[in-house]
Each structure stands twice: as structure tokens, then as C-alpha cells.
Write an enzyme that holds these catalytic residues in place. Structure first.
Site, PDB file in Angstrom:
ATOM      1  N   SER B  23       0.795  -1.225   0.000  1.00 18.64           N
ATOM      2  CA  SER B  23       0.000   0.000   0.000  1.00 18.64           C
ATOM      3  C   SER B  23       0.827   1.274   0.000  1.00 18.64           C
ATOM      4  O   SER B  23       0.279   2.351  -0.142  1.00 18.64           O
ATOM      5  CB  SER B  23      -0.943   0.011   1.196  1.00 18.64           C
ATOM      6  N   HIS B  62       1.238   4.094   7.177  1.00 14.28           N
ATOM      7  CA  HIS B  62       0.669   4.942   6.122  1.00 14.28           C
ATOM      8  C   HIS B  62       0.994   6.390   6.385  1.00 14.28           C
ATOM      9  O   HIS B  62       1.533   6.753   7.424  1.00 14.28           O
ATOM     10  CB  HIS B  62      -0.854   4.749   6.064  1.00 14.28           C
ATOM     11  N   ASP B  89      -7.901   5.653   4.919  1.00 18.95           N
ATOM     12  CA  ASP B  89      -7.904   4.474   5.790  1.00 18.95           C
ATOM     13  C   ASP B  89      -9.149   4.289   6.632  1.00 18.95           C
ATOM     14  O   ASP B  89      -9.156   3.434   7.512  1.00 18.95           O
ATOM     15  CB  ASP B  89      -6.708   4.556   6.738  1.00 18.95           C
TER      16      ASP B  89
END
Lengths: 167, 146
Positions: B23, B62, B89
Site C-alpha cells: 500500500s 501509512h 484508511d
């Protein structure tokens, strides 16, 4: 003392230590790079500006972003992650930072760019504080190396203001 | 010993993590190792953070895309997104949770080493290899002459 096992172990430890040292030196070499990025942003249009049913304000903008980030690239650079954030304060929140657009620059050849876009991510406030609000548009970048320490910095462009009334 | 020292120096519970998903590509690929640090500095947009969701065992790495910091308490609401994902998210957080707070965040990524973490991924996903390795090491210990 000179068995295969001992020699293999000594060789492996030495090889890994040298590799780690080379990675560290590659990373340190990035510190000698002097950076001179430039950027300019214009808000071309406020497409719409409303209060959502849940009470939070939302605005949609069309932006013109131009920038030259070539000086950030070194031989140890894998990519530069660049994004534009709107930054403002409200009575309840000391600081709000909302990312409006981001992109990945894979190499120096792509580092001088110009784009015309609506905001990629929704510009939503926590509450209804955006009417007449002054805000900065800050271009942030994150230099991601092939190995080692990452560098981040930004250019703040101030003087933007949202309309006094919804439209 | 080295692990505990790293924990003290970086101020983070988990000073080194292995990247497990795609990701954050092309910046971070599966098998890369991230060095984390957790200073008292406020969380700001653009930082790459590692966070835990309640009840989930595996931390997620992230980037922060939204920050709202309260004037009175200094508490922050943070929204994150993987560079390579099309959505933020929200779907990864606990049901009904719209923001992350500082307490969920265990560190910021400050540096990285490519590919070194592959051994960990292989051993987790194919436990057979882990057993073979431990078996071989055990054999080495038993059969070595000193």
C-alpha cells in the site's frame, strides 16, 4: 579454528558490516545536497462551497500547481512524494491541515511540473468555520531515498481566502 | 539488548518494522525495513506513521493526510492513507472510528533499508521454512566440536 563454519561466519559478518556501512555513507551523502525548490499555486475557481448535512463545511477548488523540484534529487533518491495541503486555524482548532492533492515524482526528469486539477481529497472542516476563512497553501515534499534517512520540507504560500458566503 | 537500546534511543515501542503490504509502493515495498522514532513533536500532515487499530495485531504504516489539532487540549485527530491506495484508511479503523489519536500511533518512519526484511516475511508466511531453519541451527549446535 579454521573450519569452514568459522570462515563462513567471519566472511558473512564482514560482508554485512561493509554493506551497512555503504548504506550509511550513501545516506550521509544526501546531506551535502543543497536544495532550491520553487513552487507557485493559484486557486482558479471555487467550484462549490456548502455545509454538509452533518454540519461540516466542504469546499471544492480548482487549482493550478507549478513547481520545480529538480534540485531535490540525488543519486540516492528513489522518489519524491509531493503534496499540497491547505492549512488554517479555527476558533476550536489551533491548526487544521488538509491534504488537497498529492503525487509521486519518480525521477528528476519529471520533477519540473505544472498541473491543473480539482482537489483530489475532499476539503472538509471539523465544523462550520470556513466562510471568509484565510488559509495557506503549503507544498510539502518527502524525499524517499534508495537507502537511509528520509528528508521532508515545505514551501508556504499564504494569502488565500475562502468566500464569505456559500455558493 | 540491542532491541531494548533501540527502544530507549528512539522512544518507540517498536523501533524497527518490516513492510508487509504494497500500500505504500513504489516508495516502500514488501520486505523493506523501516526505522521508527517517536518524539514529542506534534503529528503533522505528510509524516509516515505506524499505528495500531484496537483489536488488530498488526500495525499499519501509512501517511498522514489530514490533521485537526484542538486549541484547548492539544489533542489531534488524524486521517491516514496509503500512497498506493485510492481510498483513505477509514475502512481500516475500528467500526465507527473516523480519526486516529496520538495514542494509536507508535512511531514515525524516519529511515529505511530495502529488502532486508524478506527473511521475516518468508518465515511468517511459510512456517515450514522457519522450522527447517531452526532444525538446521539445532543440528549445528549439537554437532559442533567445541
Amino acid at each position: 579454528m579454521h573450519s569452514f563454519g568459522y570462515r563462513a561466519n567471519a566472511l558473512l559478518t564482514f560482508a554485512i558490516t561493509i554493506l551497512a556501512l555503504m548504506c550509511a555513507m550513501a545516506s550521509v551523502s544526501d546531506n551535502f545536497n543543497s536544495q532550491s525548490p520553487t513552487s507557485e499555486v493559484q486557486v482558479l475557481n471555487i467550484n462549490w462551497f456548502q455545509k454538509k448535512p452533518d454540519g461540516d463545511d466542504e469546499v471544492s477548488l480548482t487549482l493550478n500547481i507549478s513547481s520545480n523540484l529538480e534540485s531535490l534529487f540525488t543519486w540516492n533518491t528513489k522518489q519524491v512524494f509531493v503534496f499540497l495541503a491547505a492549512e488554517y486555524g479555527t476558533p476550536k482548532n489551533a491548526l487544521n491541515q488538509v491534504s488537497l492533492w498529492d503525487g509521486i515524482i519518480p525521477s528528476k526528469e519529471h520533477a519540473k511540473f505544472w498541473i491543473h486539477t480539482t482537489n483530489k481529497y475532499r476539503f472538509i472542516d471539523q465544523g462550520s468555520n470556513l466562510r471568509g476563512r484565510k488559509f495557506n497553501l503549503t507544498l510539502h515534499w518527502h524525499v524517499m531515498p534508495k537507502t537511509g534517512k528520509m528528508f521532508a520540507d515545505k514551501i508556504v504560500m499564504s494569502g488565500f481566502r475562502l468566500p464569505d458566503a456559500y455558493r | 539488548m540491542i532491541w531494548k537500546t533501540l527502544m530507549c534511543v528512539t522512544g518507540s515501542e517498536s523501533p524497527v518494522v518490516v513492510v508487509l503490504s504494497e500500500s505504500m509502493e513504489p516508495g516502500f515495498a514488501r520486505g523493506d525495513i523501516l526505522f521508527l522514532s517517536m518524539s514529542k513533536d506534534p503529528i503533522r500532515v505528510g509524516e509516515i506513521v505506524v499505528y495500531n487499530v484496537d483489536d488488530r495485531p498488526i500495525p499499519i504504516v501509512h501517511r498522514v493526510i489530514k490533521v485537526h489539532e484542538r486549541k484547548d487540549t492539544g489533542e489531534v485527530d488524524v486521517l491516514t492513507k496509503g500512497d498506493n491506495n485510492s481510498e483513505d484508511d477509514i475502512s481500516l479503523y475500528a467500526p465507527g472510528q473516523r480519526w486516529l489519536q496520538r495514542k494509536h500511533i507508535i512511531g514515525r518512519a524516519v529511515g529505511f533499508l530495502p529488502h532486508v526484511g524478506w527473511a521475516t516475511i518468508i518465515m511468517t508466511e511459510k512456517p515450514l521454512i522457519k522450522y527447517i531453519l531452526i532444525g538446521a541451527l539445532g543440528l549445528l549446535v549439537i554437532t559442533s566440536k567445541d
